[in-house]
Design a protein around this motif. Structure first.
Motif, PDB file in Angstrom:
ATOM      1  N   GLN A 168       0.832  -1.207   0.000  1.00  0.00           N
ATOM      2  CA  GLN A 168       0.000   0.000   0.000  1.00  0.00           C
ATOM      3  C   GLN A 168       0.870   1.262   0.000  1.00  0.00           C
ATOM      4  OE1 GLN A 168      -2.780   1.232  -0.804  1.00  0.00           O
ATOM      5  NE2 GLN A 168      -4.184   1.326   0.952  1.00  0.00           N
ATOM      6  N   VAL A 169       1.888   1.281   0.834  1.00  0.00           N
ATOM      7  CA  VAL A 169       2.763   2.448   0.918  1.00  0.00           C
ATOM      8  C   VAL A 169       3.525   2.658  -0.386  1.00  0.00           C
ATOM      9  CG1 VAL A 169       4.808   3.410   2.048  1.00  0.00           C
ATOM     10  CG2 VAL A 169       3.009   2.362   3.425  1.00  0.00           C
ATOM     11  N   LEU A 170       4.097   1.578  -0.940  1.00  0.00           N
ATOM     12  CA  LEU A 170       4.867   1.690  -2.175  1.00  0.00           C
ATOM     13  C   LEU A 170       3.995   2.185  -3.330  1.00  0.00           C
ATOM     14  CD1 LEU A 170       7.130  -1.503  -2.042  1.00  0.00           C
ATOM     15  CD2 LEU A 170       7.804   0.883  -1.678  1.00  0.00           C
ATOM     16  N   TRP A 171       2.789   1.642  -3.437  1.00  0.00           N
ATOM     17  CA  TRP A 171       1.882   2.073  -4.502  1.00  0.00           C
ATOM     18  C   TRP A 171       1.512   3.550  -4.330  1.00  0.00           C
ATOM     19  CZ3 TRP A 171      -0.300   1.001  -9.082  1.00  0.00           C
ATOM     20  CH2 TRP A 171      -1.454   1.706  -9.435  1.00  0.00           C
ATOM     21  N   THR A 172       1.221   3.946  -3.095  1.00  0.00           N
ATOM     22  CA  THR A 172       0.753   5.309  -2.827  1.00  0.00           C
ATOM     23  C   THR A 172       1.807   6.358  -3.148  1.00  0.00           C
ATOM     24  OG1 THR A 172      -0.688   4.469  -1.066  1.00  0.00           O
ATOM     25  CG2 THR A 172      -0.218   6.826  -1.049  1.00  0.00           C
ATOM     26  N   ILE A 173       3.057   6.066  -2.836  1.00  0.00           N
ATOM     27  CA  ILE A 173       4.108   7.066  -3.033  1.00  0.00           C
ATOM     28  C   ILE A 173       4.748   7.000  -4.425  1.00  0.00           C
ATOM     29  CG2 ILE A 173       4.627   7.129  -0.575  1.00  0.00           C
ATOM     30  CD1 ILE A 173       7.100   5.441  -1.106  1.00  0.00           C
ATOM     31  N   THR A 174       4.317   6.030  -5.237  1.00  0.00           N
ATOM     32  CA  THR A 174       4.878   5.918  -6.589  1.00  0.00           C
ATOM     33  C   THR A 174       3.773   6.104  -7.639  1.00  0.00           C
ATOM     34  OG1 THR A 174       4.703   3.487  -6.476  1.00  0.00           O
ATOM     35  CG2 THR A 174       6.820   4.492  -5.881  1.00  0.00           C
ATOM     36  N   LEU A 175       3.366   5.022  -8.267  1.00  0.00           N
ATOM     37  CA  LEU A 175       2.405   5.107  -9.366  1.00  0.00           C
ATOM     38  C   LEU A 175       1.055   5.648  -8.915  1.00  0.00           C
ATOM     39  CD1 LEU A 175       1.919   4.621 -12.334  1.00  0.00           C
ATOM     40  CD2 LEU A 175       1.309   2.248 -11.813  1.00  0.00           C
ATOM     41  N   GLY A 176       0.594   5.223  -7.752  1.00  0.00           N
ATOM     42  CA  GLY A 176      -0.694   5.712  -7.267  1.00  0.00           C
ATOM     43  C   GLY A 176      -0.678   7.215  -7.066  1.00  0.00           C
ATOM     44  N   GLY A 177       0.409   7.717  -6.468  1.00  0.00           N
ATOM     45  CA  GLY A 177       0.525   9.153  -6.271  1.00  0.00           C
ATOM     46  C   GLY A 177       0.581   9.915  -7.579  1.00  0.00           C
ATOM     47  N   LEU A 178       1.303   9.355  -8.556  1.00  0.00           N
ATOM     48  CA  LEU A 178       1.403  10.002  -9.870  1.00  0.00           C
ATOM     49  C   LEU A 178       0.051  10.056 -10.562  1.00  0.00           C
ATOM     50  CD1 LEU A 178       3.075  11.191 -12.179  1.00  0.00           C
ATOM     51  CD2 LEU A 178       3.539   8.841 -12.945  1.00  0.00           C
ATOM     52  N   LEU A 179      -0.673   8.941 -10.534  1.00  0.00           N
ATOM     53  CA  LEU A 179      -1.996   8.897 -11.160  1.00  0.00           C
ATOM     54  C   LEU A 179      -2.968   9.850 -10.477  1.00  0.00           C
ATOM     55  CD1 LEU A 179      -2.332   5.046 -11.766  1.00  0.00           C
ATOM     56  CD2 LEU A 179      -1.853   6.823 -13.463  1.00  0.00           C
ATOM     57  N   LYS A 180      -2.798  10.023  -9.185  1.00  0.00           N
ATOM     58  CA  LYS A 180      -3.638  10.991  -8.462  1.00  0.00           C
ATOM     59  C   LYS A 180      -3.324  12.415  -8.921  1.00  0.00           C
ATOM     60  CE  LYS A 180      -6.179  12.678  -5.003  1.00  0.00           C
ATOM     61  NZ  LYS A 180      -5.830  14.107  -5.095  1.00  0.00           N
ATOM     62  N   LEU A 181      -2.054  12.734  -9.075  1.00  0.00           N
ATOM     63  CA  LEU A 181      -1.665  14.063  -9.534  1.00  0.00           C
ATOM     64  C   LEU A 181      -2.167  14.345 -10.947  1.00  0.00           C
ATOM     65  CD1 LEU A 181       2.014  14.282  -8.213  1.00  0.00           C
ATOM     66  CD2 LEU A 181       0.027  15.564  -7.386  1.00  0.00           C
ATOM     67  N   ALA A 188      -4.779   8.273  -4.099  1.00  0.00           N
ATOM     68  CA  ALA A 188      -3.493   7.701  -4.486  1.00  0.00           C
ATOM     69  C   ALA A 188      -3.346   6.267  -4.010  1.00  0.00           C
ATOM     70  CB  ALA A 188      -2.353   8.562  -3.918  1.00  0.00           C
ATOM     71  N   TYR A 189      -4.023   5.928  -2.936  1.00  0.00           N
ATOM     72  CA  TYR A 189      -3.877   4.600  -2.339  1.00  0.00           C
ATOM     73  C   TYR A 189      -4.965   3.641  -2.822  1.00  0.00           C
ATOM     74  CZ  TYR A 189      -7.272   6.835   0.822  1.00  0.00           C
ATOM     75  OH  TYR A 189      -8.349   7.516   1.337  1.00  0.00           O
ATOM     76  N   PHE A 190      -4.695   2.330  -2.669  1.00  0.00           N
ATOM     77  CA  PHE A 190      -5.706   1.315  -2.957  1.00  0.00           C
ATOM     78  C   PHE A 190      -6.843   1.454  -1.954  1.00  0.00           C
ATOM     79  CE2 PHE A 190      -1.920  -1.236  -4.517  1.00  0.00           C
ATOM     80  CZ  PHE A 190      -2.275  -1.164  -5.867  1.00  0.00           C
ATOM     81  N   GLN A 191      -8.077   1.298  -2.431  1.00  0.00           N
ATOM     82  CA  GLN A 191      -9.236   1.372  -1.546  1.00  0.00           C
ATOM     83  C   GLN A 191      -9.925   0.017  -1.477  1.00  0.00           C
ATOM     84  OE1 GLN A 191     -11.607   5.192  -1.647  1.00  0.00           O
ATOM     85  NE2 GLN A 191     -10.683   5.293  -3.682  1.00  0.00           N
ATOM     86  N   PRO A 192     -10.429  -0.365  -0.312  1.00  0.00           N
ATOM     87  CA  PRO A 192     -11.154  -1.632  -0.196  1.00  0.00           C
ATOM     88  C   PRO A 192     -12.556  -1.480  -0.782  1.00  0.00           C
ATOM     89  CG  PRO A 192     -11.267  -0.454   1.873  1.00  0.00           C
ATOM     90  CD  PRO A 192     -10.374   0.357   0.973  1.00  0.00           C
ATOM     91  N   PRO A 193     -13.218  -2.582  -1.080  1.00  0.00           N
ATOM     92  CA  PRO A 193     -14.604  -2.494  -1.564  1.00  0.00           C
ATOM     93  C   PRO A 193     -15.528  -1.944  -0.489  1.00  0.00           C
ATOM     94  CG  PRO A 193     -13.998  -4.765  -1.127  1.00  0.00           C
ATOM     95  CD  PRO A 193     -12.741  -3.973  -1.022  1.00  0.00           C
ATOM     96  N   ALA A 194     -16.698  -1.509  -0.912  1.00  0.00           N
ATOM     97  CA  ALA A 194     -17.635  -0.857   0.004  1.00  0.00           C
ATOM     98  C   ALA A 194     -18.056  -1.758   1.160  1.00  0.00           C
ATOM     99  CB  ALA A 194     -18.866  -0.382  -0.762  1.00  0.00           C
ATOM    100  N   HIS A 195     -18.060  -3.097   0.935  1.00  0.00           N
ATOM    101  CA  HIS A 195     -18.527  -3.990   1.985  1.00  0.00           C
ATOM    102  C   HIS A 195     -17.466  -4.294   3.036  1.00  0.00           C
ATOM    103  CE1 HIS A 195     -16.886  -6.740  -1.123  1.00  0.00           C
ATOM    104  NE2 HIS A 195     -16.412  -7.399  -0.079  1.00  0.00           N
ATOM    105  N   SER A 196     -16.274  -3.738   2.873  1.00  0.00           N
ATOM    106  CA  SER A 196     -15.227  -3.940   3.873  1.00  0.00           C
ATOM    107  C   SER A 196     -15.610  -3.258   5.174  1.00  0.00           C
ATOM    108  CB  SER A 196     -13.896  -3.387   3.366  1.00  0.00           C
ATOM    109  OG  SER A 196     -12.915  -3.408   4.382  1.00  0.00           O
TER     110      SER A 196
END
Length: 221
Positions: A168-181, A188-196
């Motif tokens: 989660q941390v690696l995704w958020t500070i790399t590709l996830g963060g870039l896609l958010k920008l 930027a981070y992975f999100q769980p499904p609504a039923h979580s």
């Protein structure tokens, strides 16, 4: 079998079996676990767990499955039972009260949440054989998982959380963060499904662990 006899048997077995198990461990380990320490640990745990499970009549000893659950919890799954007894009770007592109605013959110890407490109502949890909230969602599956994996269960759960946290941390500070920008992603981070049961950044870390994926996929109520 009378209720009094059931309570007495649970107490006696809870005291005797862990003493035998830890005694064998002390013998096999060549004294790595000192015999006197093994006896003290087993007696203290056995008395405490036996009284709690016995007074709640948690195990249905009129049926073979009840005996099996009790013996598994006190042998193969003993580390999980001890963990739940210590950490579960120390935590849940602040949010709920013990419930004989939800514990009796169910193979576990249940706290029901106090009025105004969301823990145990909106979010349920099971540690070893100690639960808050009852059988909702998939809590019985976690109890079964602990009984299946025994001493491997807690290390496996711990390692799973470490791995999902790192991912989660690696995704958020790399590709996830870039896609958010770039406006491609809302978060930027992975999100769980609504039923979580848990949402947000830490929700995916919780949901993506194998034990939770298994429990949610089981549909166990």
């Amino acid at each position: 079998m009378s209720k009094a006899l059931k309570s007495l048997l649970i107490m006696m077995v809870s005291l005797a079996v862990p003493t035998l198990v830890l005694g064998v461990i002390s013998l096999v380990s060549g004294g790595a676990l000192a015999a006197d320490v093994a006896v003290v640990i087993s007696v203290v745990f056995g008395l405490g767990y036996g009284l709690e499970a016995g007074l709640l009549r948690s195990y249905d000893l009129s049926r073979g499955v009840g005996w099996l659950e009790l013996l598994v919890d006190l042998t193969w799954s003993l580390p999980n039972t001890v963990f739940g007894f210590l950490i579960g009770n120390a935590t849940y007592i602040w949010f709920g009260t013990l419930s004989r109605a939800r514990s009796e013959d169910k193979g576990w110890i249940v706290y029901m949440p106090r009025p105004g407490s969301s823990f145990g109502r909106d979010v349920l949890q099971t540690l070893g054989t100690v639960n808050i909230g009852g059988e909702g969602q998939h809590e019985k599956m976690h109890l079964l998982q602990a009984r299946i994996f025994g001493p491997l269960y807690l290390p496996f759960v711990g390692a799973s959380y470490v791995i999902t946290f790192i991912l989660q941390v690696l995704w958020t500070i790399t590709l996830g963060g870039l896609l958010k920008l770039l406006g491609v992603r809302q978060k930027a981070y992975f999100q769980p499904p609504a039923h979580s049961a848990v949402g947000g950044f830490f929700g995916w870390i919780y949901y993506a662990t194998p034990i939770e994926l298994w429990a949610y996929a089981s549909g166990n109520p």
